[in-house]
Scaffold this active site. Structure first.
Site, mmCIF file in Angstrom:
data_model
loop_
_atom_site.group_PDB
_atom_site.id
_atom_site.type_symbol
_atom_site.label_atom_id
_atom_site.label_comp_id
_atom_site.label_asym_id
_atom_site.label_seq_id
_atom_site.Cartn_x
_atom_site.Cartn_y
_atom_site.Cartn_z
ATOM 1 N N SER A 186 143.534 68.329 94.828
ATOM 2 C CA SER A 186 142.889 67.286 94.031
ATOM 3 C C SER A 186 143.952 66.572 93.190
ATOM 4 C CB SER A 186 141.766 67.895 93.186
ATOM 5 O OG SER A 186 140.937 66.889 92.638
ATOM 6 N N GLU A 303 133.564 66.235 100.786
ATOM 7 C CA GLU A 303 134.154 66.254 99.440
ATOM 8 C C GLU A 303 133.150 65.783 98.378
ATOM 9 O OE1 GLU A 303 137.358 67.140 98.756
ATOM 10 O OE2 GLU A 303 138.562 66.763 100.550
ATOM 11 N N HIS A 393 134.325 69.320 97.906
ATOM 12 C CA HIS A 393 135.620 69.291 97.232
ATOM 13 C C HIS A 393 135.876 70.630 96.544
ATOM 14 C CE1 HIS A 393 138.997 67.105 95.477
ATOM 15 N NE2 HIS A 393 138.667 67.523 94.274
#
Length: 471
Positions: A186, A303, A393
């Site tokens: 991320s 995600e 995610h």
């Protein structure tokens, strides 16, 4: 717990712990505390110490607030008080000598997260013969404000200083400074990409792993929007002296008020890396395309399902999707391609997949397709039973670190996630860190992607047509 190992580095002697053949040293300063006269300044060298420094506990965490609402029930946080937040942690096999090294950079949208989370334990990598290091860095207003009189990208500068520390000091722990892989997820993936875009940092990196990382830095004026709005809310000028006069908690509370009701694609602006001649001359998405450093890069299939809970997705109408398409410059034929690729998906799910691909998958694919050196692409597709997250995610983290038994990992994956998949994924990451080859073909013109699901397969990248239509 075993004996207390000691290591001598340039700033002094450290005392750590040993368990099951792995030495662990935590909370080691790689830079001076960024407070007082060092606040909103470039990272300064750490002060040496006399005697033996205890390195058995994580250092203080960067100022931050817990994740709000439903996402806060899925992503935990750790708060350790104190100002010595620029620290590094090391897991090393006993007897290591010239071992490969990995430097982990945590995510959290540049304003949350810490290397102290149990899910980021480096034991599985050290057990495989790798010296594992992780760092903290300045977050939010402290690390990514755009202020008159202050350097840009302070959090990135911290990460660069942490990398320099690893290169300089890691031989004392048995690591090879010429075999450093930088790995991040991320925002940490975005910082990894930014380090690769800097000539000085790139020279220290042998390989890199980017998991679900945004690759684009913004022009200074755009990156400054969050700071400009925050300064107005605080009724102070967007200047170093004004922000330095405010305690960190006041900046955090103002940011909380500013961000209430926002999402990754709407509302208040978020913190972003700024293109800056001194700290980040080029956006990573451009620099990576000519990079010769071996790269492992990928995303998760769904995600968006961490960012948007099911009720939010259900509330996305065709009109809202149309407005989002206009804002993101997504052509109508791309939406039609996505509807064909996801038959039966609702409008909210189509919106989510477009958001995923615009922000993460399409930039990663373009980099992989253009890079001249070996680039290996993965997609994490295993679907979590928790809250209809599917392959959301951050879900892959418990698999990469082989920490599925940890409560933090189980928030996302549940208690019965497939351990064999974690062992397979962790082994592939270990292989890449050690050799530069994770065990599947490079992306090249065939667009071969390793898909991690109930079955692990090497397949041509899926939904290529839709990706190619995105801006």
């Amino acid at each position: 717990m075993g004996q207390e190992p000691r290591v001598s580095i340039s700033t002094g002697v450290l005392r750590g712990t040993t368990a099951d053949g792995i030495r662990r040293f935590l909370g080691i300063p790689y830079a001076a505390p960024p407070f007082g006269e060092n606040r909103f300044r470039k990272p300064q060298p750490p002060a040496p110490w006399d005697g033996v420094r205890d390195a058995t506990a994580f250092g203080p965490t960067a100022p931050q607030l817990p994740y709000p609402g439903a996402i806060g029930e899925l992503l935990g946080s750790v708060r350790i008080p104190g100002e010595d937040i620029l620290t590094v942690n090391v897991w090393a096999p006993e007897g290591a000598d010239g071992a490969p090294v990995v430097l982990w950079i945590h995510g959290g949208a540049l304003e949350r997260g810490t290397a102290a989370l149990p899910a980021y334990d480096g034991t599985s990598f050290a057990r495989a013969g790798i010296v594992f290091a992780s760092i903290g860095y300045r977050l939010g207003s402290e690390g990514f404000s755009v202020l008159d009189g202050a350097p840009r990208n302070l959090g990135l500068r911290d990460a660069a200083a942490g990398l320099e520390w690893v290169h300089r000091e890691i031989p004392a722990f048995g690591g090879d400074p010429h075999r450093i892989t930088v790995m991040g997820e991320s925002a940490g993936g975005g910082l990894t990409a930014a380090l690769l875009a800097r000539d000085d940092s790139r020279a220290l990196i042998a390989r890199a792993i980017i998991q679900s990382g945004p690759l684009e830095a913004q022009p200074e004026a755009k990156a400054a929007r969050v700071t400009t709005q925050l300064a107005k809310r605080l009724d102070v000028p967007a200047e170093r002296s004004a922000f330095a006069a405010l305690p960190p908690d006041e900046l955090l509370q103002a940011r909380r008020a500013q961000a209430t009701g926002s999402s990754p694609l709407g509302g208040a602006p978020g913190f972003q890396l700024a293109i800056d001649p001194d700290s980040l001359p080029r956006s990573p998405h451009e620099a990576l395309r000519s990079l010769t450093t071996p790269l492992l890069i990928g995303t998760n299939t769904d995600e968006y399902r961490l960012w948007f809970p099911p009720e939010a997705l259900a509330g996305i109408s065709r009109a809202k999707l149309f407005a989002a398409r206009l804002a993101l410059r997504i052509p109508g034929r791309a939406e039609r391609a996505y509807r064909a690729a996801w038959p039966g998906a609702g409008t909210g799910e189509i919106f989510g997949q477009l958001a995923t691909d615009v922000m993460l998958r399409a930039p990663a694919t373009r980099v992989a397709a253009d890079k001249p050196s070996p680039t290996f692409v993965y997609e994490f597709a295993w679907q979590s039973p928790v809250r209809d997250l599917r392959a959301a995610h951050a879900l892959e983290l418990g698999f990469v670190f082989d920490t599925l038994a940890d409560a933090e990992s189980q928030r996302l994956a549940g208690p019965d996630a497939p351990q064999l998949l974690a062992e397979r994924m962790n082994a592939d990451w270990v292989r890449f860190i050690s050799t530069g080859d994770p065990g599947w073909p490079a992306f090249d013109a065939r667009r071969i992607t390793r898909v991690y699901d109930e079955q692990v397969e090497d397949l041509p990248q899926r939904r290529t047509r839709g990706l190619d239509l995105l801006p």
